[in-house]
Scaffold this active site. Structure first.
Site, PDB file in Angstrom:
ATOM      1  N   HIS A  33      32.674  32.762  41.878  1.00 59.11           N
ATOM      2  CA  HIS A  33      32.424  33.969  42.655  1.00 59.11           C
ATOM      3  C   HIS A  33      33.073  33.835  44.024  1.00 59.11           C
ATOM      4  O   HIS A  33      32.814  32.879  44.756  1.00 59.11           O
ATOM      5  CB  HIS A  33      30.910  34.193  42.792  1.00 59.11           C
ATOM      6  N   GLU A  61      36.414  35.488  40.713  1.00 59.85           N
ATOM      7  CA  GLU A  61      35.969  36.822  41.090  1.00 59.85           C
ATOM      8  C   GLU A  61      36.396  37.061  42.528  1.00 59.85           C
ATOM      9  O   GLU A  61      36.363  36.149  43.356  1.00 59.85           O
ATOM     10  CB  GLU A  61      34.436  36.915  40.987  1.00 59.85           C
ATOM     11  N   HIS A  76      35.503  41.074  51.176  1.00 61.40           N
ATOM     12  CA  HIS A  76      34.237  41.556  50.655  1.00 61.40           C
ATOM     13  C   HIS A  76      33.630  42.691  51.473  1.00 61.40           C
ATOM     14  O   HIS A  76      33.253  43.725  50.921  1.00 61.40           O
ATOM     15  CB  HIS A  76      33.232  40.401  50.570  1.00 61.40           C
TER      16      HIS A  76
END
Length: 146
Positions: A33, A61, A76
């Protein structure tokens, strides 16, 4: 949420041929992640993704956002929080501004999605989370290019 999931699945299917993807993900797979959190680097940075690939993950990811001038970046948050030298929203800033933003953790710059695709070069599956609908078409175009 459904739109993001569908877009991510489309991107995965374009990253590798369907048969190769099925073969690659048979049985157990390891994912990272935002490139993983155990290697001491900042999430969603090229350094973090390199470490994850070196450590043998099958899937990375990442999060994709669009700059004001249409460049797809790996980041993000909507706001440029977590950077040492930038303020505002990613979508309100051009690439010429974003490319100089550095993470607080290791002062690594925010990368373009195109740079990540070139670096990965098919070595892992990229699970991309599209943070806005506007980023989908450009991301798919880049995957088709690389």
């Amino acid at each position: 949420m459904k739109q993001i999931l569908v877009a991510a699945i489309c991107l995965l299917n374009l990253t590798l041929a369907k048969a190769a993807l099925r073969d690659r993900l048979q049985g157990f797979s390891a994912g990272a992640h935002q490139g993983g959190i155990f290697n001491g680097t900042t999430p969603n940075t090229l350094q973090n993704f390199k470490h994850a690939i070196r450590d043998g993950v099958d899937i990375i990811e990442t999060d994709l956002r669009l700059t004001k001038d249409g460049v797809i970046v790996v980041y993000h948050n909507e706001g440029l929080i977590g950077t040492a030298n930038c303020t505002g929203q990613v979508s309100d800033r051009p690439w010429s501004y974003i490319k100089n933003c550095r993470s607080i953790g290791n002062l690594e710059k925010i990368p373009k999605f195109e740079t990540l695709l070139k670096m990965v070069n098919g070595a892992v599956v990229i699970n991309a989370e599209f943070k806005t609908p506007e980023v989908v078409k450009g991301a798919i175009d880049l995957v088709n290019k690389y």
